[in-house]
Motif scaffolding. Structure first.
Motif, short mmCIF file in Angstrom:
data_model
loop_
_atom_site.label_atom_id
_atom_site.label_comp_id
_atom_site.label_asym_id
_atom_site.label_seq_id
_atom_site.Cartn_x
_atom_site.Cartn_y
_atom_site.Cartn_z
N VAL A 48 16.85 6.82 -22.76
CA VAL A 48 16.27 5.57 -23.23
C VAL A 48 17.33 4.49 -23.15
N ASP A 49 16.97 3.38 -22.54
CA ASP A 49 17.88 2.24 -22.42
C ASP A 49 18.11 1.64 -23.81
N PRO A 50 19.36 1.54 -24.27
CA PRO A 50 19.62 0.96 -25.60
C PRO A 50 19.22 -0.51 -25.72
N LYS A 51 18.97 -1.17 -24.58
CA LYS A 51 18.57 -2.58 -24.61
C LYS A 51 17.08 -2.76 -24.90
N VAL A 52 16.31 -1.67 -24.82
CA VAL A 52 14.87 -1.76 -25.12
C VAL A 52 14.68 -2.02 -26.62
#
Length: 328
Positions: free
Chosen positions: A276-280
């Motif tokens: 999971v992209d931490p920027k989401v």
């Protein structure tokens, strides 16, 4: 001057030089941090209060606490967040002291619950829970102009205050688009034949994360129309595969502001997730396998928020929660 005196003067000189060097270094390294502090402080000062509504019950209370913690931890302006939590009344003392907190009992929502939902045929989670339907009566239960609705199986990795400021807020709802609708043409036609104002649409949105324009809902009498739809559905079964999603889609149609899809990962409760992209901004565990359950999926992205809350909270808090669960 004696040898001891010269040595002492040398030591004093070195110490003063080091102190000056330390002060210069401190200023050099602190100045960017100071600028960031001033910038963030001004951003928070200019920002309006952001209201966040969640509903909790015996099944979802762990998710609710983790969701609150994720919002609180990941905004630079916790003092600009006002939580409205309905269901299990939990007295949080110091855990989120910078934010505003309100805990209230869940109102009676039996009239809205989809009793025709078939969890055996369509296993999508606890869609029969009354707490799912609190979103139908938001204009009545809080007096604000707008609010976020978050399902209890949501984690907010981004800054909800910053995202709120980026929205246009002119539509009844800002939400994430979905490709399919959750009702049939027969259901649409039945409601239309009853004189209920509904909208047919080829696409829709996720009701699990919504920014709700409460003033627009009040002007359009959305709450009354949702009750009308629910009453017809109790009389004539219109759908058995969803819970609170179809009435909202029929009510709002295409009149919603689309939040860019890069802000959301949905379906974590049933998808196989590698990373999971931490920027989401939003993670949503729609599906059966909620992250607090033994067979939950993608727990690594949810557990830190609950565990951190659990580790930093007093033991008496969880005793209070257990009492509240017994009384609810």
């Amino acid at each position: 001057m004696g040898k001891k005196s010269r040595t002492r003067q040398t030591c004093i000189g070195i110490r003063k030089h080091l102190l000056r060097l330390g002060a210069i270094t401190c200023i050099a390294f602190s100045f960017p941090a100071l600028l960031v502090y001033i910038r963030d402080g001004w951003f928070c000062f200019e920002s309006e209060m952001v209201h966040v509504v969640l509903a909790s019950d015996r099944v979802h209370w762990k998710g609710t606490l983790a969701a609150i913690n994720s919002v609180y931890r990941n905004t630079i302006c916790p003092s600009k967040v006002h939580f409205h939590v309905f269901g299990v009344v939990i007295k949080l003392r110091y855990e989120f002291r910078k934010a505003r907190m309100e805990f209230q009992p869940l109102p009676n929502l039996v009239s809205y619950v989809n009793r025709h939902y078939d969890p055996g045929k369509y296993p999508r989670g606890n869609l029969l829970a009354e707490s799912n339907y609190l979103r139908f009566v938001l204009p009545s239960v809080i007096s604000q102009k707008a609010c976020w609705w978050l399902d209890s199986d949501v984690i907010v990795q981004g800054d909800i205050v910053r995202l709120t400021r980026s929205l246009k807020k002119s539509s009844p709802v800002a939400a994430f688009a979905r490709a399919r609708v959750s009702y049939s043409q027969a259901a649409f036609q039945e409601l239309q034949s009853r004189g209920i104002e509904v909208h047919n649409t080829s696409s829709s949105f996720s009701a699990g994360v919504m920014y709700v324009n409460l003033e627009a809902w009040r002007r359009a009498a959305f709450e009354t129309r949702l009750l009308q739809i629910s009453r017809v559905h109790r009389e004539v079964p219109l759908w058995s595969d969803f819970g609170s999603q179809p009435p909202l889609q029929l009510l709002i149609g295409d009149d919603f502001e689309t939040i860019p899809s890069e802000h959301m990962i949905d379906g974590l409760g049933h998808k196989k997730v590698v990373a999971v992209d931490p920027k989401v901004t939003f993670l949503h565990w729609s599906g059966l396998h909620k992250p607090w359950l033994p067979d939950g999926k993608a727990k690594g992205y949810w557990s830190p928020y609950f565990q951190k809350f659990q580790n930093e909270s007093s033991e008496s808090l969880f005793q209070d929660i257990e009492k509240a669960l017994v009384q609810s």
